[in-house]
Structures are given as structure tokens and as C-alpha cells.
Design an enzyme around this catalytic site. Structure first.
Site, PDB file in Angstrom:
ATOM      1  N   LYS A 102       0.871  -1.109  -0.132  1.00 43.55           N
ATOM      2  CA  LYS A 102       0.025   0.047  -0.089  1.00 43.55           C
ATOM      3  C   LYS A 102       1.078   1.194   0.047  1.00 43.55           C
ATOM      4  O   LYS A 102       1.749   1.408   0.891  1.00 43.55           O
ATOM      5  CB  LYS A 102      -1.037  -0.046   1.162  1.00 43.55           C
ATOM      6  N   GLY A 163      -8.146   9.148   9.555  1.00 45.29           N
ATOM      7  CA  GLY A 163      -8.617   9.327  11.098  1.00 45.29           C
ATOM      8  C   GLY A 163      -9.688  10.078  11.389  1.00 45.29           C
ATOM      9  O   GLY A 163     -10.116  10.511  12.608  1.00 45.29           O
ATOM     10  N   ALA A 189      -9.344   5.223   4.363  1.00 43.54           N
ATOM     11  CA  ALA A 189      -9.529   6.563   5.022  1.00 43.54           C
ATOM     12  C   ALA A 189     -10.822   7.269   5.070  1.00 43.54           C
ATOM     13  O   ALA A 189     -11.298   7.533   4.074  1.00 43.54           O
ATOM     14  CB  ALA A 189      -8.491   7.357   4.571  1.00 43.54           C
ATOM     15  N   GLY A 190     -11.067   7.806   6.400  1.00 47.01           N
ATOM     16  CA  GLY A 190     -12.214   8.520   6.707  1.00 47.01           C
ATOM     17  C   GLY A 190     -13.429   7.729   7.271  1.00 47.01           C
ATOM     18  O   GLY A 190     -14.333   8.388   7.848  1.00 47.01           O
ATOM     19  N   ASN A 211      -8.558   1.647   9.890  1.00 47.84           N
ATOM     20  CA  ASN A 211      -7.635   1.289  11.101  1.00 47.84           C
ATOM     21  C   ASN A 211      -8.550   1.961  12.375  1.00 47.84           C
ATOM     22  O   ASN A 211      -9.176   1.412  13.064  1.00 47.84           O
ATOM     23  CB  ASN A 211      -6.441   1.549  10.843  1.00 47.84           C
ATOM     24  N   THR A 212      -8.482   3.373  12.197  1.00 50.78           N
ATOM     25  CA  THR A 212      -8.862   4.011  13.393  1.00 50.78           C
ATOM     26  C   THR A 212     -10.293   3.815  13.728  1.00 50.78           C
ATOM     27  O   THR A 212     -10.706   3.647  14.928  1.00 50.78           O
ATOM     28  CB  THR A 212      -8.626   5.594  13.170  1.00 50.78           C
TER      29      THR A 212
END
Length: 260
Positions: A102, A163, A189-190, A211-212
Site C-alpha cells: 500500500k 482518522g 481513510a475517513g 484502522n482508526t
């Protein structure tokens, strides 16, 4: 097509799960392992610069990941130049992690938006060196098309800043990207909660990476399960075909043939 045959295919590799998860920000390795298990994910991304790969005598998150069960996706998080990202990918391959990467090249520390100019430079070099490149990029159809034409195995447009948990801020750009490229489109993301993941899949995206949203939840394991269900539900809804949006009501029961 039966749902069981609906596999995600990236550079010839087949995956049953369309959810990809990260390994950072967990309270401990045990929580990380449990969350990954219930997420159903088969692709796990790890930040090469935050993993101890030089001294394997010391504990590393890699000690807690069954590499026979999961596909490792090393990422270049924390890189701000093409040169740094290229070096990081080479290090990952030399350490025996993977050449399935990635690619992230960030523009600044405040927004963590991608630096697409540097991203394109890095992707060109890595593809020439035989890496399978999955680039994190902005939700820009032109950039995504350039990445595809260059030979990237997928494109990974952001839904919102890394995040942020803001969800899919520009679904129209995502739709245009889906119409523009033929390689898999993976929102990266997001995502903040399960409904965000479902929306990405209902748009027709091939997968979601997060992830977050999981690790930062009050109960990461429960959120991992929620994300698993959301991605599956969103994909099934997309394939089922939603009804058209209409300004006015349409009766569920036809009026014709009613007894007066």
C-alpha cells in the site's frame, strides 16, 4: 451470480472478504488479534516504519499475526517523498514481508492528504521493480486513471482525511472514479462507523480499508464485527440493485383491482 462466488480479485489474487484492516492504535496485541479475527478481513496492512523488522529477537506485532492465514500489505505510512516511500517498500521486500504494498506519500502532517505528484513518481518506480502497488490517493478521477494506466493493481481514494471519521464526504467523485477505472476501487481513510462502510460498498466500491474506525472505538472488537457485517451488507445491497429515488410516493400496493 451467487454471493459465494463474489470474490475480490487484486492482481490475480482472490479474497473472500472485502474489508481490509490496519494494525495500529490498539490497546494491546491481544485486542488487535481479536478485532482482526472478528472483522473477517484477509488483508492486513502494517506500517513498515513502525514495525521492528531488523531485530526479530524483540517482540513485534508480526509475532501476533498468522501469516498463513492473512495476506500482509506493508504500507509506507509516514513517508513524505517518493524516495522515502520507495526505500520503505524495498526494505519491506528485503525483510521478507511482501511485494504487495500500500503506497502512501503524504503531503503534510496536519491534513495527511496525499501528495499525488510524489505518489505518481513512486508508483512508476515500484511498478517497474515488480511491486504490486495499491496507492492511497485523493478522490480525484484524473489521478486515479493515471495510476491505473501506470499499472497500479487498484486505486484507494480517501473517503475523508485519515482518522477523521467523517465518512464518505464526496460520493459523487467516488462514483466518477468507479466509472473511470477498471481496477478495484477501495475506499481508504475517513470511515467512522458501520454505515460509512456500507455506503462505500453500496456505491459499488470493491472494498474498504480502515484502522482508526475500529481501533479507536470504545469497543474495538464489537466495532470490527459491525464493520464486517456492514461491508457484506453494503456489497449485497449493491448487487441486489436499489430502487430509484423519487420525489413523490409510490404505493406499495397497486390501486388497480381494489373493491370499491
Amino acid at each position: 451470480m451467487p454471493l459465494t462466488s463474489d470474490k475480490l480479485v487484486i492482481a490475480g489474487r482472490e479474497f473472500d472478504s472485502r474489508l481490509m484492516v490496519g494494525t495500529g492504535k490498539y490497546a494491546d496485541f491481544q485486542q488487535m488479534v481479536r478485532a482482526i479475527e472478528v472483522s473477517g478481513a484477509q488483508i492486513i496492512t502494517v506500517a513498515v516504519r513502525r514495525v521492528n523488522i531488523s531485530d526479530r529477537s524483540k517482540e513485534s506485532l508480526l509475532d501476533h499475526i498468522d501469516l498463513k492465514k492473512y495476506t500482509l500489505l506493508p504500507n509506507t505510512a509516514g513517508c513524505y517523498t517518493a524516495e522515502d516511500a520507495i526505500r520503505t517498500c524495498r526494505l519491506a521486500r528485503e525483510a521478507g514481508l511482501s511485494d504487495f504494498v500500500k503506497l502512501e506519500v503524504l503531503g503534510d502532517e496536519k491534513t495527511l492528504f496525499p501528495n499525488n505528484e510524489e505518489l505518481l513518481k513512486a508508483a512508476k518506480v515500484l511498478i517497474a521493480e515488480g511491486f504490486t502497488v495499491l496507492p492511497y490517493t485523493s478522490d480525484d478521477p484524473i489521478i486515479c486513471k493515471k495510476l491505473e494506466d501506470m499499472g497500479c493493481a487498484a486505486v484507494m481514494p480517501l473517503g475523508a482525511p485519515i482518522g477523521s471519521g467523517l465518512g464518505i464526504r464526496n460520493p459523487y467523485n467516488i462514483q466518477i472514479i468507479l466509472e473511470t477505472v477498471k481496477v478495484p476501487v477501495i475506499v481508504d481513510a475517513g470511515v467512522g462507523t458501520a454505515s460509512d462502510a456500507a455506503i462505500a460498498m453500496e456505491l459499488g466500491c470493491d472494498g474498504v480499508l480502515m484502522n482508526t474506525a475500529i481501533a479507536g472505538a470504545q469497543d474495538p472488537v464489537a466495532m470490527a464485527e459491525a464493520m464486517n457485517l456492514a461491508v457484506r451488507a453494503g456489497r449485497l445491497a449493491y448487487r441486489a440493485g436499489r430502487i430509484p429515488r423519487k420525489l413523490y410516493a409510490t404505493a406499495s400496493s397497486p390501486l388497480a383491482g381494489l373493491i370499491a
